[in-house]
Each structure stands twice: as C-alpha cells, then as structure tokens.
Design an enzyme around this catalytic site. Sequence first.
Site: not given
Ligand code: NAP
Length: 247
Positions: A12, A14, A64, A90, A155, A157
């Site tokens: 992830g 990108s 993934v 990630n 989520y 869990a």
């Molecule tokens: P985001 O902006 O929604 O980005 C999600 C990323 O995950 C994108 O690059 C997406 O790739 C990738 N992804 C989703 N499904 C996928 C799959 N099946 N295979 C490969 N890649 C996949 O989210 P973010 O906020 O950056 O979150 C990144 C991580 O941090 C996540 O694990 C999230 O749970 C965790 N997190 C985020 C927050 C928050 O507040 N933002 C807080 C706590 C934890 P594509 O766009 O190419 O599909």
Amino acid sequence: MIHKKPVCLVTGGSRGIGQAIVMELAQKGWSVAINYHHSQQAAENLMHKCLQAGVPARAVCADVSQSDAVEDMFKDIENTLGPVTHLVNNAGVDLRCLLTDTSEEDWDRIMNVNLKGPFLCCRRALPHMIHIRFGRIVNIASTWGICGASFESVYAASKGGLIALTKSLASEVGPSGITVNAIAPGPIQTAMLDSELTGEEKKELAADIPAGRLGYPEDVATLCSFLLSDPAGYINGQIIGVDGGWK
Ligand code: NAP
C-alpha cells in the site's frame, strides 16, 4: 552489515501513510518496492520520483490478500531489486459500521487485507531473512487494535490480530536476527480518515488530542524508518503509538 543491499517492500505504498514511508526510505537511498492495488498512476509517479533521485524503485501491483499475487510480487521484486530484507505491512482497509449491519463479506474483506495480507507477506519474506540472519518487519496496526472502537469492531479486531501476530512472530524469528514491531497510529490525515469523518468531526477530534492536532503521514514514516534501521536492532515485539498522546 550482513545484509549487503537493503530492499524494502512497502505494501500500500501508493498513497497515504505508505507513500510517506516510501519517501522517507528513498531519502536513505534504499531500494524501494512500492506495492499498489488500484492506484497504479500514483505508484508509478512515486517510482519515477525515486528513480529521478537515483534511488532504485519498482511499482508492483498485487492484492496482498491473494497468495498468488503476493508470490508474483515477491518474484518481481527479487528479479528487479533483489530479495526483500525490510518489509512494511501497511496496506489496509477500514470499515465504519455497526456490527449488526456488518456482512460476512465485509468481515472477510477487512480480515483478508488487514491480517491475512501481512501473514502472506511475512511468510514469503521470512525464508530469505532467516537465511541471511537479518530482517526488519514493521506492521502498521492502529490505536483501535489496542483500545477497540465502537462502529469499528471488525477493523479494530483485524488490527488487534495484527498486534498479536507481531508479538508472536517477534519471539519466533528474533533468534534469527529479525525484528518484528508494530506502529499503532492514532488519527492520521489521509484519504482513509477523510472517508470516515467530516471536517467538523476532525476538528473536534483534533481538540481531544493532547498534541492539539491530527497526525501527518510523516509522523508515522519517521518512526517506521527508525524501526527499519540497523540501530533499532534491539527493539523487538513492540507496539508503539504515534497518536499525539491520544487515548
Ligand atoms: P489510505 O490512504 O486509504 O491508503 C490505503 C493503502 O492501502 C493504499 O495504498 C491502497 O492501495 C492500499 N491497499 C488497500 N487494499 C489493498 C490490497 N488489497 N492490496 C494492496 N494494497 C491495498 O490509508 P492510510 O490512512 O494511508 O492507511 C495506511 C495504513 O495505516 C492502514 O493499514 C491503516 O489501517 C493504518 N492506519 C491508518 C490510520 C489513519 O487515521 N489514517 C490510523 C491508524 C492506522 P491502492 O490505492 O493502490 O488500492
């Protein structure tokens, strides 16, 4: 060092937090594999930015949660950049929904990406890491995986499972010179947070955080980069919050 050539895979990578991690690692000059699923253009733009800065980089498409796709992704990286020595799990998806309204398909989708994905990537990366007796794995969990969250039980869990996976694997592969840690971010300003909260809700949330603001992707990337570094070798099995002091 034992590992001659650091090759880091960021799933992830990108956009959002993953993109910030890729940028941070590229500044170190490490070879970076940028995994994406749907955001091909964003991943390729990021790859070109790295290449222009003289950093070996590769954008690789894979869902993934699919073992065949994970296998093809690792083969592609091995053939282009070299075997993965540093892994950042990630990629993640969220779901804001009452448990009683959550379908079985929703459960499977969240668990498959957030928990099975890291399992598949760790399982594929570990044999080489064990062989060279060096490796770094960082899992991006969440505060919700520690505290739980109403409307986000599934989520939470999935992230709680990722935390247990992190601690267990750290014990299992620590003797092989590999560290496995997790970061538990609080609310970070990305598309994921935008999809969950309105502007007003984000303002209210920021006021509740001792740091007085929401987190930036770079806040997570800085810690991730440190946990992946050689000097972090004695930190293993830890779950570290990046949440501005929010509980
Ligand atoms: P985001 O902006 O929604 O980005 C999600 C990323 O995950 C994108 O690059 C997406 O790739 C990738 N992804 C989703 N499904 C996928 C799959 N099946 N295979 C490969 N890649 C996949 O989210 P973010 O906020 O950056 O979150 C990144 C991580 O941090 C996540 O694990 C999230 O749970 C965790 N997190 C985020 C927050 C928050 O507040 N933002 C807080 C706590 C934890 P594509 O766009 O190419 O599909």
